[in-house]
Design a protein around this motif. Sequence first.
Motif, PDB file in Angstrom:
ATOM      1  N   ALA A 149       0.833  -1.210   0.000  1.00 30.58           N
ATOM      2  CA  ALA A 149       0.000   0.000   0.000  1.00 30.58           C
ATOM      3  C   ALA A 149       0.865   1.256   0.000  1.00 30.58           C
ATOM      4  CB  ALA A 149      -0.940  -0.017   1.196  1.00 30.58           C
ATOM      5  N   ALA A 150       1.920   1.244   0.811  1.00 31.92           N
ATOM      6  CA  ALA A 150       2.811   2.410   0.876  1.00 31.92           C
ATOM      7  C   ALA A 150       3.535   2.608  -0.452  1.00 31.92           C
ATOM      8  CB  ALA A 150       3.813   2.239   2.018  1.00 31.92           C
ATOM      9  N   LEU A 151       3.916   1.511  -1.094  1.00 29.37           N
ATOM     10  CA  LEU A 151       4.604   1.613  -2.380  1.00 29.37           C
ATOM     11  C   LEU A 151       3.660   2.159  -3.457  1.00 29.37           C
ATOM     12  CD1 LEU A 151       7.243   1.071  -3.912  1.00 29.37           C
ATOM     13  CD2 LEU A 151       6.374  -1.226  -4.400  1.00 29.37           C
ATOM     14  N   ALA A 152       2.431   1.658  -3.470  1.00 25.35           N
ATOM     15  CA  ALA A 152       1.449   2.164  -4.433  1.00 25.35           C
ATOM     16  C   ALA A 152       1.216   3.661  -4.231  1.00 25.35           C
ATOM     17  CB  ALA A 152       0.146   1.386  -4.309  1.00 25.35           C
ATOM     18  N   ALA A 153       1.109   4.072  -2.963  1.00 24.14           N
ATOM     19  CA  ALA A 153       0.908   5.491  -2.659  1.00 24.14           C
ATOM     20  C   ALA A 153       2.103   6.327  -3.114  1.00 24.14           C
ATOM     21  CB  ALA A 153       0.661   5.673  -1.162  1.00 24.14           C
ATOM     22  N   ARG A 154       3.312   5.796  -2.934  1.00 23.38           N
ATOM     23  CA  ARG A 154       4.522   6.510  -3.366  1.00 23.38           C
ATOM     24  C   ARG A 154       4.478   6.766  -4.865  1.00 23.38           C
ATOM     25  NH1 ARG A 154      10.252   3.707  -2.316  1.00 23.38           N
ATOM     26  NH2 ARG A 154      10.022   4.555  -0.205  1.00 23.38           N
ATOM     27  N   HIS A 155       3.909   5.797  -5.612  1.00 19.33           N
ATOM     28  CA  HIS A 155       3.826   5.929  -7.068  1.00 19.33           C
ATOM     29  C   HIS A 155       2.519   6.582  -7.522  1.00 19.33           C
ATOM     30  CE1 HIS A 155       7.545   3.819  -7.778  1.00 19.33           C
ATOM     31  NE2 HIS A 155       7.156   2.828  -7.010  1.00 19.33           N
ATOM     32  N   GLY A 156       1.692   6.991  -6.564  1.00 20.42           N
ATOM     33  CA  GLY A 156       0.471   7.707  -6.891  1.00 20.42           C
ATOM     34  C   GLY A 156      -0.590   6.859  -7.565  1.00 20.42           C
ATOM     35  N   ARG A 157      -0.641   5.583  -7.198  1.00 14.21           N
ATOM     36  CA  ARG A 157      -1.658   4.713  -7.791  1.00 14.21           C
ATOM     37  C   ARG A 157      -2.281   3.843  -6.709  1.00 14.21           C
ATOM     38  NH1 ARG A 157       3.243   2.195 -10.246  1.00 14.21           N
ATOM     39  NH2 ARG A 157       3.664   0.320  -9.044  1.00 14.21           N
ATOM     40  N   ASP A 182       6.063 -19.697   3.448  1.00 13.72           N
ATOM     41  CA  ASP A 182       6.078 -20.013   4.881  1.00 13.72           C
ATOM     42  C   ASP A 182       5.544 -18.882   5.743  1.00 13.72           C
ATOM     43  OD1 ASP A 182       6.787 -22.574   5.504  1.00 13.72           O
ATOM     44  OD2 ASP A 182       8.724 -22.058   6.385  1.00 13.72           O
ATOM     45  N   SER A 183       5.872 -17.654   5.368  1.00 15.36           N
ATOM     46  CA  SER A 183       5.363 -16.511   6.128  1.00 15.36           C
ATOM     47  C   SER A 183       5.211 -15.325   5.199  1.00 15.36           C
ATOM     48  CB  SER A 183       6.267 -16.168   7.312  1.00 15.36           C
ATOM     49  OG  SER A 183       7.466 -15.580   6.875  1.00 15.36           O
ATOM     50  N   TYR A 184       4.269 -14.449   5.550  1.00 14.14           N
ATOM     51  CA  TYR A 184       3.917 -13.339   4.670  1.00 14.14           C
ATOM     52  C   TYR A 184       3.628 -12.126   5.543  1.00 14.14           C
ATOM     53  CZ  TYR A 184       1.413 -10.696   1.058  1.00 14.14           C
ATOM     54  OH  TYR A 184       1.004  -9.732   0.180  1.00 14.14           O
ATOM     55  N   THR A 185       4.372 -11.054   5.306  1.00 14.04           N
ATOM     56  CA  THR A 185       4.195  -9.805   6.041  1.00 14.04           C
ATOM     57  C   THR A 185       4.048  -8.668   5.032  1.00 14.04           C
ATOM     58  OG1 THR A 185       5.620 -10.618   7.822  1.00 14.04           O
ATOM     59  CG2 THR A 185       5.208  -8.245   7.756  1.00 14.04           C
ATOM     60  N   ASP A 186       2.962  -7.928   5.118  1.00 13.70           N
ATOM     61  CA  ASP A 186       2.753  -6.771   4.249  1.00 13.70           C
ATOM     62  C   ASP A 186       2.199  -5.652   5.116  1.00 13.70           C
ATOM     63  OD1 ASP A 186       2.376  -5.010   2.175  1.00 13.70           O
ATOM     64  OD2 ASP A 186       0.603  -6.023   1.378  1.00 13.70           O
ATOM     65  N   GLU A 187       3.097  -4.820   5.605  1.00 14.15           N
ATOM     66  CA  GLU A 187       2.708  -3.685   6.449  1.00 14.15           C
ATOM     67  C   GLU A 187       3.432  -2.452   5.933  1.00 14.15           C
ATOM     68  OE1 GLU A 187       5.875  -5.157   9.887  1.00 14.15           O
ATOM     69  OE2 GLU A 187       3.768  -5.718  10.019  1.00 14.15           O
ATOM     70  N   ASP A 188       3.074  -1.282   6.426  1.00 10.65           N
ATOM     71  CA  ASP A 188       3.656  -0.058   5.873  1.00 10.65           C
ATOM     72  C   ASP A 188       5.177  -0.076   5.896  1.00 10.65           C
ATOM     73  OD1 ASP A 188       1.271   1.002   5.163  1.00 10.65           O
ATOM     74  OD2 ASP A 188       1.147   2.473   6.787  1.00 10.65           O
TER      75      ASP A 188
END
Length: 199
Positions: A149-157, A182-188
């Motif tokens: 989400a933070a990356l998308a916001a950085r690119h304005g999309r 095995d593990s998945y982390t997606d946070e700001d």
Amino acid sequence: MADHHTHVQNFFTARAAEWDTRFPDDAPAYAAAVEALGLRPGDAVLDAGCGTGRALPALRDAVGPQGTVLGADLTPAMLQAAVRAGRDRSGRLLLADVARLPLRNASLDAVFGAGLISHLSHPGPDLAELARVVRPDGQLALFHPIGRAALAARHGRPITDDDLRAEPNLRPLLARSGWRLDSYTDEDARFLALAVRAD
């Protein structure tokens, strides 16, 4: 594929000289992601799509002086920036396409890929190539110092459902490519998917 490679090389060549100054505070995030891989002294690890080599010092610290650290990238200018930064002292740099690595089967204990998956021309076969060079039960870390989400916001999309890094897309993609998520982390503050090489 040649067009894709040219696009990737042009993109990163234009940014290589300023790459590290654009993201000066990422080192702790890289170090934490490398730590999550659980590397041991003496291990062999590849930084796939290593860019300016920001992960190489942390990878070297993890595997110690007896370990093997390789950094492979498609763009000469990024590897030159890694040398200017002195990161070639932490690992051997290879001008290579991660889709066709000049490495033997099962020769590595782990692969680290920062910001890699969105630049793969054929994600399934390319991830399978990474699996080829890793021993059974070896590890893969797909990392980005900020989340989707933070990356998308950085690119304005907006964030989209077809993003390969979304867990419902990434898990089956990895499974088809010889990996088990095995593990998945997606946070700001970070994106980190850890997978294990399936037998």
